[in-house]
Design a protein around this motif. Structure first.
Motif, PDB file in Angstrom:
ATOM      1  N   MET A 187      20.265  14.113  12.054  1.00  0.00           N
ATOM      2  CA  MET A 187      21.071  13.716  10.795  1.00  0.00           C
ATOM      3  C   MET A 187      22.244  14.987  10.977  1.00  0.00           C
ATOM      4  N   GLY A 188      21.806  16.077  11.291  1.00  0.00           N
ATOM      5  CA  GLY A 188      22.432  17.172  11.391  1.00  0.00           C
ATOM      6  C   GLY A 188      23.869  17.033  12.163  1.00  0.00           C
ATOM      7  N   ASP A 189      23.470  16.321  13.379  1.00  0.00           N
ATOM      8  CA  ASP A 189      24.904  15.924  14.205  1.00  0.00           C
ATOM      9  C   ASP A 189      25.520  14.820  13.694  1.00  0.00           C
ATOM     10  N   LEU A 190      25.187  13.994  12.788  1.00  0.00           N
ATOM     11  CA  LEU A 190      25.554  12.844  12.275  1.00  0.00           C
ATOM     12  C   LEU A 190      26.687  13.406  11.219  1.00  0.00           C
ATOM     13  N   ILE A 191      26.282  14.242  10.380  1.00  0.00           N
ATOM     14  CA  ILE A 191      27.155  14.722   9.243  1.00  0.00           C
ATOM     15  C   ILE A 191      28.325  15.689   9.679  1.00  0.00           C
ATOM     16  N   ARG A 192      28.065  16.166  11.032  1.00  0.00           N
ATOM     17  CA  ARG A 192      28.990  16.838  11.570  1.00  0.00           C
ATOM     18  C   ARG A 192      29.962  16.021  12.473  1.00  0.00           C
ATOM     19  N   LEU A 193      30.033  14.796  12.648  1.00  0.00           N
ATOM     20  CA  LEU A 193      30.816  13.947  13.241  1.00  0.00           C
ATOM     21  C   LEU A 193      32.244  14.181  13.154  1.00  0.00           C
ATOM     22  N   PRO A 194      33.181  14.407  14.231  1.00  0.00           N
ATOM     23  CA  PRO A 194      34.352  14.384  13.839  1.00  0.00           C
ATOM     24  C   PRO A 194      35.224  13.188  13.631  1.00  0.00           C
ATOM     25  N   PHE A 195      36.307  13.199  12.805  1.00  0.00           N
ATOM     26  CA  PHE A 195      36.739  12.071  12.213  1.00  0.00           C
ATOM     27  C   PHE A 195      37.077  10.655  13.058  1.00  0.00           C
ATOM     28  N   ASN A 196      37.432  11.138  14.375  1.00  0.00           N
ATOM     29  CA  ASN A 196      37.179  10.130  15.403  1.00  0.00           C
ATOM     30  C   ASN A 196      36.207  10.243  16.472  1.00  0.00           C
ATOM     31  N   PRO A 197      34.931   9.797  16.467  1.00  0.00           N
ATOM     32  CA  PRO A 197      34.047  10.280  17.671  1.00  0.00           C
ATOM     33  C   PRO A 197      34.052   9.135  18.432  1.00  0.00           C
ATOM     34  N   LEU A 198      34.995   8.039  18.496  1.00  0.00           N
ATOM     35  CA  LEU A 198      34.910   6.946  19.397  1.00  0.00           C
ATOM     36  C   LEU A 198      35.608   6.960  20.631  1.00  0.00           C
ATOM     37  N   GLY A 250      44.284  14.880   5.551  1.00  0.00           N
ATOM     38  CA  GLY A 250      43.477  14.761   6.816  1.00  0.00           C
ATOM     39  C   GLY A 250      42.052  15.543   6.474  1.00  0.00           C
ATOM     40  N   SER A 251      41.197  15.230   7.189  1.00  0.00           N
ATOM     41  CA  SER A 251      39.894  15.960   7.152  1.00  0.00           C
ATOM     42  C   SER A 251      39.396  15.910   8.730  1.00  0.00           C
ATOM     43  N   PRO A 252      38.728  16.868   9.301  1.00  0.00           N
ATOM     44  CA  PRO A 252      38.178  16.976  10.447  1.00  0.00           C
ATOM     45  C   PRO A 252      36.867  16.260  10.735  1.00  0.00           C
ATOM     46  N   TRP A 253      36.394  15.733   9.475  1.00  0.00           N
ATOM     47  CA  TRP A 253      34.976  15.141   9.359  1.00  0.00           C
ATOM     48  C   TRP A 253      35.145  13.732   9.276  1.00  0.00           C
ATOM     49  N   LEU A 254      34.263  12.817   9.747  1.00  0.00           N
ATOM     50  CA  LEU A 254      33.949  11.653   9.528  1.00  0.00           C
ATOM     51  C   LEU A 254      33.350  11.519   8.398  1.00  0.00           C
ATOM     52  N   PHE A 255      32.636  12.306   7.967  1.00  0.00           N
ATOM     53  CA  PHE A 255      31.796  12.200   6.643  1.00  0.00           C
ATOM     54  C   PHE A 255      31.882  13.500   5.661  1.00  0.00           C
ATOM     55  N   PRO A 256      33.081  13.763   5.207  1.00  0.00           N
ATOM     56  CA  PRO A 256      33.513  14.884   4.459  1.00  0.00           C
ATOM     57  C   PRO A 256      32.600  15.013   3.196  1.00  0.00           C
ATOM     58  N   PHE A 263      31.945  16.343  -3.097  1.00  0.00           N
ATOM     59  CA  PHE A 263      32.141  16.883  -4.406  1.00  0.00           C
ATOM     60  C   PHE A 263      32.706  18.129  -4.165  1.00  0.00           C
ATOM     61  N   GLY A 264      33.601  18.881  -4.812  1.00  0.00           N
ATOM     62  CA  GLY A 264      34.226  20.119  -4.464  1.00  0.00           C
ATOM     63  C   GLY A 264      34.595  20.471  -3.296  1.00  0.00           C
ATOM     64  N   ASN A 265      35.371  19.268  -2.787  1.00  0.00           N
ATOM     65  CA  ASN A 265      35.878  19.440  -1.546  1.00  0.00           C
ATOM     66  C   ASN A 265      37.202  18.755  -1.167  1.00  0.00           C
ATOM     67  N   ALA A 266      38.216  19.470  -2.242  1.00  0.00           N
ATOM     68  CA  ALA A 266      39.382  18.856  -2.169  1.00  0.00           C
ATOM     69  C   ALA A 266      40.150  18.891  -1.124  1.00  0.00           C
ATOM     70  N   SER A 267      39.906  19.988  -0.105  1.00  0.00           N
ATOM     71  CA  SER A 267      40.897  20.065   1.132  1.00  0.00           C
ATOM     72  C   SER A 267      40.146  19.375   2.172  1.00  0.00           C
ATOM     73  N   GLY A 268      38.944  18.617   2.018  1.00  0.00           N
ATOM     74  CA  GLY A 268      38.333  18.101   2.986  1.00  0.00           C
ATOM     75  C   GLY A 268      37.600  18.779   4.219  1.00  0.00           C
ATOM     76  N   THR A 269      37.665  20.146   4.007  1.00  0.00           N
ATOM     77  CA  THR A 269      37.313  21.078   5.146  1.00  0.00           C
ATOM     78  C   THR A 269      35.673  21.138   5.386  1.00  0.00           C
ATOM     79  N   ARG A 270      34.843  20.627   4.544  1.00  0.00           N
ATOM     80  CA  ARG A 270      33.549  20.727   4.387  1.00  0.00           C
ATOM     81  C   ARG A 270      32.917  19.259   4.711  1.00  0.00           C
ATOM     82  N   HIS A 271      31.759  19.106   5.656  1.00  0.00           N
ATOM     83  CA  HIS A 271      31.270  18.104   5.908  1.00  0.00           C
ATOM     84  C   HIS A 271      30.068  17.702   4.931  1.00  0.00           C
ATOM     85  N   TYR A 272      29.641  16.489   5.150  1.00  0.00           N
ATOM     86  CA  TYR A 272      28.713  15.833   3.983  1.00  0.00           C
ATOM     87  C   TYR A 272      27.437  17.122   4.098  1.00  0.00           C
ATOM     88  N   ALA A 273      26.753  17.146   3.085  1.00  0.00           N
ATOM     89  CA  ALA A 273      25.721  18.225   3.133  1.00  0.00           C
ATOM     90  C   ALA A 273      24.349  17.638   3.612  1.00  0.00           C
TER      91      ALA A 273
END
Length: 212
Positions: free
Chosen positions: A1-12, A59-65, A68-78
């Motif tokens: 799951m740790g790898d999943l929430i850190r997937l880049p926006f386009n992992p395909l 834009g966000s670097p993550w597929l799963f940003p 909450f409290g993440n207006a910039s989209g820079t944090r991935h899902y917790a």
């Protein structure tokens, strides 16, 4: 799951035949990894991407940003959020154990379940090892818990192909549990250089575990 929430926006990625793959970094083993995907998983990712693009126009670097409290989209899902949501889902589905008690399911259990099911459905252990990115076969052995049904099916198939010294097929009753148990004992006690002895275990044999 740790790898999943850190997937880049386009992992395909796709091979020459157009088949989809998931490229990601395995944090536990500290290496890049690639696994094949089915169309269901591919479509789920394709649906997630426009949702992210709409909610984070910059834009966000993550597929799963993080939601909450993440207006910039820079944090991935917790990770903790995933755990809480699974707990809620299991509670809503009223998943109970054999004693009627609520069951707690962790994200990692999905990985164990998939690995065990694949081996039980005939996927070779070395294939599961590569799919999971394990460095050694010992890491995959934890999933090799074959069910009694799988063991019996393999035994029945093997037994139906046995022949005696005269070339005749050796028959037995597949529904006889005693035969199954006896055979497993015989394999342990009466191994031979070229296979296993087909004589009844109760009979004396001068050749068990012969080396030559």
């Amino acid at each position: 799951m740790g790898d999943l929430i850190r997937l880049p926006f386009n992992p395909l990625t796709y091979d020459a035949g157009g088949a989809p793959y998931l490229d990601f970094y395995m944090h536990k083993l500290k290496k890049e990894h690639r696994i094949p995907l089915d169309t269901v998983a591919e479509q789920a990712i394709r649906r997630q991407q426009p949702y992210v693009a709409d909610r984070w126009p910059s834009g966000s670097p993550w597929l799963f940003p993080g939601l909450f409290g993440n207006a910039s989209g820079t944090r991935h899902y917790a990770y903790a959020t995933v755990v809480r949501r699974i707990d809620v889902w299991v509670d809503q589905c009223k998943v109970l154990d054999e004693y009627g008690q609520p069951v707690r399911i962790t994200p990692h259990q999905f990985r164990h379940t998939l690995g065990t099911r694949m081996i039980n459905e005939g996927v070779a252990q070395h294939v599961v090892q590569r799919l999971y990115g394990h460095e050694s076969a010992e890491m995959t052995t934890v999933y090799a818990r074959l069910t009694d049904q799988t063991l019996r099916q393999a035994f029945d198939e093997w037994s139906s192909k046995r022949v005696n010294i005269h070339g005749h097929v050796v028959l037995y009753d597949p529904g006889d549990e005693a035969t199954w148990i006896k055979e497993r004992l015989a394999r342990a006690k009466q191994t031979l250089p070229d296979g296993y002895c087909g004589r009844p275990l109760q009979q004396a044999c001068p050749h068990p575990n012969a080396l030559a």
